[in-house]
Design a protein around this motif. Sequence first.
Motif, PDB file in Angstrom:
ATOM      1  N   GLY A 146       0.839  -1.198   0.000  1.00 60.59           N
ATOM      2  CA  GLY A 146       0.000   0.000   0.000  1.00 60.59           C
ATOM      3  C   GLY A 146       0.869   1.241   0.000  1.00 60.59           C
ATOM      4  N   SER A 147       0.586   2.133   0.944  1.00 58.57           N
ATOM      5  CA  SER A 147       1.356   3.367   1.032  1.00 58.57           C
ATOM      6  C   SER A 147       2.601   3.217   1.891  1.00 58.57           C
ATOM      7  N   ARG A 148       2.804   2.028   2.472  1.00 55.25           N
ATOM      8  CA  ARG A 148       3.941   1.818   3.352  1.00 55.25           C
ATOM      9  C   ARG A 148       4.984   0.936   2.686  1.00 55.25           C
ATOM     10  N   SER A 149       6.238   1.108   3.115  1.00 55.72           N
ATOM     11  CA  SER A 149       7.336   0.262   2.663  1.00 55.72           C
ATOM     12  C   SER A 149       8.057  -0.290   3.882  1.00 55.72           C
ATOM     13  N   PHE A 150       8.582  -1.472   3.749  1.00 58.43           N
ATOM     14  CA  PHE A 150       9.379  -2.037   4.838  1.00 58.43           C
ATOM     15  C   PHE A 150      10.521  -2.843   4.253  1.00 58.43           C
ATOM     16  N   GLU A 151      11.597  -2.923   5.035  1.00 60.17           N
ATOM     17  CA  GLU A 151      12.794  -3.613   4.604  1.00 60.17           C
ATOM     18  C   GLU A 151      12.777  -5.046   5.115  1.00 60.17           C
ATOM     19  N   ARG A 152      13.087  -5.985   4.240  1.00 59.64           N
ATOM     20  CA  ARG A 152      13.189  -7.386   4.615  1.00 59.64           C
ATOM     21  C   ARG A 152      14.618  -7.846   4.361  1.00 59.64           C
ATOM     22  N   CYS A 153      15.213  -8.466   5.371  1.00 58.07           N
ATOM     23  CA  CYS A 153      16.604  -8.887   5.261  1.00 58.07           C
ATOM     24  C   CYS A 153      16.730 -10.365   5.593  1.00 58.07           C
ATOM     25  N   ASP A 154      17.498 -11.069   4.792  1.00 57.23           N
ATOM     26  CA  ASP A 154      17.856 -12.458   5.049  1.00 57.23           C
ATOM     27  C   ASP A 154      19.354 -12.501   5.320  1.00 57.23           C
ATOM     28  N   TRP A 180      23.507  -4.542  10.817  1.00 59.60           N
ATOM     29  CA  TRP A 180      23.360  -4.683  12.261  1.00 59.60           C
ATOM     30  C   TRP A 180      22.025  -5.298  12.624  1.00 59.60           C
ATOM     31  N   SER A 181      20.938  -4.799  12.031  1.00 53.98           N
ATOM     32  CA  SER A 181      19.611  -5.268  12.441  1.00 53.98           C
ATOM     33  C   SER A 181      18.587  -4.905  11.385  1.00 53.98           C
ATOM     34  N   GLY A 182      17.643  -5.820  11.128  1.00 52.30           N
ATOM     35  CA  GLY A 182      16.566  -5.539  10.183  1.00 52.30           C
ATOM     36  C   GLY A 182      15.274  -5.194  10.883  1.00 52.30           C
ATOM     37  N   ASP A 183      15.342  -4.857  12.168  1.00 53.19           N
ATOM     38  CA  ASP A 183      14.139  -4.571  12.944  1.00 53.19           C
ATOM     39  C   ASP A 183      13.497  -3.278  12.464  1.00 53.19           C
ATOM     40  N   GLU A 184      12.164  -3.318  12.261  1.00 54.78           N
ATOM     41  CA  GLU A 184      11.446  -2.139  11.793  1.00 54.78           C
ATOM     42  C   GLU A 184      11.025  -1.214  12.922  1.00 54.78           C
ATOM     43  N   GLY A 185      11.145  -1.658  14.174  1.00 54.18           N
ATOM     44  CA  GLY A 185      10.683  -0.847  15.292  1.00 54.18           C
ATOM     45  C   GLY A 185      11.598   0.337  15.557  1.00 54.18           C
ATOM     46  N   ASP A 186      11.128   1.257  16.413  1.00 61.25           N
ATOM     47  CA  ASP A 186      11.918   2.436  16.757  1.00 61.25           C
ATOM     48  C   ASP A 186      13.037   2.112  17.745  1.00 61.25           C
ATOM     49  N   ARG A 187      12.853   1.055  18.506  1.00 66.27           N
ATOM     50  CA  ARG A 187      13.866   0.698  19.501  1.00 66.27           C
ATOM     51  C   ARG A 187      15.014  -0.049  18.829  1.00 66.27           C
ATOM     52  N   MET A 188      16.240   0.271  19.238  1.00 72.84           N
ATOM     53  CA  MET A 188      17.403  -0.468  18.733  1.00 72.84           C
ATOM     54  C   MET A 188      18.242  -0.925  19.928  1.00 72.84           C
ATOM     55  N   THR A 189      19.024  -1.965  19.694  1.00 71.49           N
ATOM     56  CA  THR A 189      19.908  -2.488  20.727  1.00 71.49           C
ATOM     57  C   THR A 189      21.225  -1.724  20.694  1.00 71.49           C
ATOM     58  N   LEU A 190      21.764  -1.443  21.857  1.00 75.60           N
ATOM     59  CA  LEU A 190      23.048  -0.764  21.990  1.00 75.60           C
ATOM     60  C   LEU A 190      24.004  -1.729  22.688  1.00 75.60           C
ATOM     61  N   VAL A 191      25.133  -2.023  22.043  1.00 78.66           N
ATOM     62  CA  VAL A 191      26.097  -2.988  22.557  1.00 78.66           C
ATOM     63  C   VAL A 191      27.343  -2.255  23.030  1.00 78.66           C
ATOM     64  N   ALA A 192      27.797  -2.580  24.245  1.00 78.73           N
ATOM     65  CA  ALA A 192      29.020  -1.995  24.785  1.00 78.73           C
ATOM     66  C   ALA A 192      30.168  -2.982  24.661  1.00 78.73           C
ATOM     67  N   SER A 193      31.382  -2.464  24.524  1.00 82.99           N
ATOM     68  CA  SER A 193      32.544  -3.321  24.316  1.00 82.99           C
ATOM     69  C   SER A 193      32.870  -4.162  25.538  1.00 82.99           C
ATOM     70  N   LYS A 194      32.541  -3.688  26.725  1.00 85.05           N
ATOM     71  CA  LYS A 194      32.781  -4.446  27.958  1.00 85.05           C
ATOM     72  C   LYS A 194      31.646  -4.150  28.937  1.00 85.05           C
ATOM     73  N   HIS A 248      11.911   6.092   1.227  1.00 81.15           N
ATOM     74  CA  HIS A 248      12.976   7.044   1.528  1.00 81.15           C
ATOM     75  C   HIS A 248      12.573   8.043   2.615  1.00 81.15           C
ATOM     76  N   ARG A 249      11.616   7.653   3.438  1.00 80.92           N
ATOM     77  CA  ARG A 249      11.104   8.560   4.475  1.00 80.92           C
ATOM     78  C   ARG A 249      12.168   8.838   5.544  1.00 80.92           C
ATOM     79  N   PRO A 250      12.037   9.941   6.293  1.00 82.01           N
ATOM     80  CA  PRO A 250      12.914  10.172   7.438  1.00 82.01           C
ATOM     81  C   PRO A 250      12.719   9.060   8.472  1.00 82.01           C
ATOM     82  N   LEU A 251      13.796   8.689   9.153  1.00 80.87           N
ATOM     83  CA  LEU A 251      13.731   7.587  10.114  1.00 80.87           C
ATOM     84  C   LEU A 251      14.366   7.990  11.437  1.00 80.87           C
ATOM     85  N   PHE A 252      13.861   7.367  12.479  1.00 76.49           N
ATOM     86  CA  PHE A 252      14.349   7.609  13.846  1.00 76.49           C
ATOM     87  C   PHE A 252      14.525   6.269  14.547  1.00 76.49           C
ATOM     88  N   LYS A 253      15.591   6.138  15.300  1.00 76.44           N
ATOM     89  CA  LYS A 253      15.820   4.935  16.117  1.00 76.44           C
ATOM     90  C   LYS A 253      16.308   5.365  17.486  1.00 76.44           C
TER      91      LYS A 253
END
Length: 562
Positions: A399-407, A468-482, A557-562
């Motif tokens: 429809g009017s929405r697009s989403f990314e699919r990753c394998d 890094w991630s194909g998640d469509e949600g606004d939340r993302m995981t943050l990984v620390a080195s230690k 190509h919409r603006p995105l926020f995570k």
Amino acid sequence: MWVTALSSGAPIDGATVTVLTPQGKQVFVGMTTADGILTIPGSATLKPQTAAAGRGGEDDWANYRSQRLIAIVEKANDLAIVDGNWSNGIQLWNFGVTEDRRGGATRIRGFIQSDRGLYRPGETVFFKGIAREVGLHSPPRVPAGKAAEIEIEDSRGQTVLTTRSKLSSFGGFAFELPLGADATVGDYYVRAKLGGQVFREKFSVEEFRPATFEIKLASATASPKPGERLTFELGAKYLFGAPASEAKVEWSLRKRAHRVAFKGFDQYTFSANPRDWWWDESADDYGEFLADGTGETDAQGHLAIEARDGATSFAGPVDYILSANVTDEADQTMGKSALVTAHKTGFYLGMHANEFVQAVGMPFGVNLVALAHEGARVATRAKLSFIRTVATCSWNDVGSRSFERCDSAEKVMFVRDVSIANAGSHVERIYPTEPGNYIVKAEAKDAAGNPVIVASEIWVIGKGEAFWSGDEGDRMTLVASKPVYQPGDKARLVAQTNLVKPTALITVERDGIIEARVQKLASASEGIELAIADAWAPNVYASVALVSGRRGVGDKHRPLFK
């Protein structure tokens, strides 16, 4: 407040921000800097509220919406509005962070405990407490010239003690409560107030009998394998030496995955699951029920208990926990539990990566060790693999929405044979050449031919694109080195998202925002580095918000926020 352009994701300089109450009262006006940032006093300052005290938890407001503020942002002909009550699908509990709306320049952190937790009428309850004052830009310190105001209520809600306890030079305080012979039984609630902050303790007063007999419970099955029949020996005897014969026994058996850990190898992982972090506390799980039953001790106070796990396949070692309750002829019940670990392999491989976030072109060391069940080192040969996760992504229009699919698929970067000695520490050096998500895996076999595997996940940052991630949600995981740093260390962070040329707002937080900065990234795979400051002790929270502007026509190509 951070203001960015939808068109480009760039920060907006010189935007006017007006903060209002829901009733329309203006409480703050300011202007953003070149980074698009404006520092605004918290709602506790702009809109102070009176906290409502409650016995069941921390002081709070009956309705969190009472802290609501609205900001209007204006620049040229543009106008935007944000309501402090909007969550946009991202709540603090998503990140395991508790919500605290009281604010203030400094905060008091307190802890209080009783010496036992359970008492009889006529005994004296002793308490100890400790307090620290925490400021935004300084380490915790002892509150100056303060005393804790103490109030204790019994199970009927009656106040049984009101007192003050002055803090020592170390921030500690102590007091006591003598219980009368006719003291009310039940739960008692202790409330200590210091500098406007409240912390609590609970203890119980009960009429109980001292134990008259003891239980011993141990596994009689030596070195079991997962799924084998288990035998436990139970013994009950009175404290004066006679056996507790003909005592009723109720038992239950449960199991849980055994978390492999060895003293002296605290930062090693021994799991084949690369996402099974060594600092997780999943070993504290209660476990899965397997069987239960009843029995009776013989003339010597003994009972043999047999049970078996009906499962036919096991991913790894298993803890079996038997819990037994014994009731004697005087109707006194005592409980005991015993744990036995069933090992699937003859030894374990351990791995420790120096840091979980590395940089392209920089070598990093991976420590390897092989340990027997009791922790002794053993020699073995293993195969070491360095594997990259490679993704293929495509956009789909619905429809009017697009989403990314990753394998995703695995690409083996190299495989090498290594020899692990029964002494010392074996170190393998790895040189990553591309940014991305990697798995370091070591494989060996025990004397019975069982595969022994250990794996750890590694993130490599640097210029170039990485999945890094194909998640469509606004939340993302943050990984620390230690998981733990020292002042002066450099923390590397990976924001797991696939935004194109994002702009990052990085904040370091604890009891408010300690510092904030804006960084333009060529790609999310560049990573973020933070220098650990002494004032950040004992802990801080790093938060990253990423925005990218419109990249073309259409939803894709919409603006995105995570």
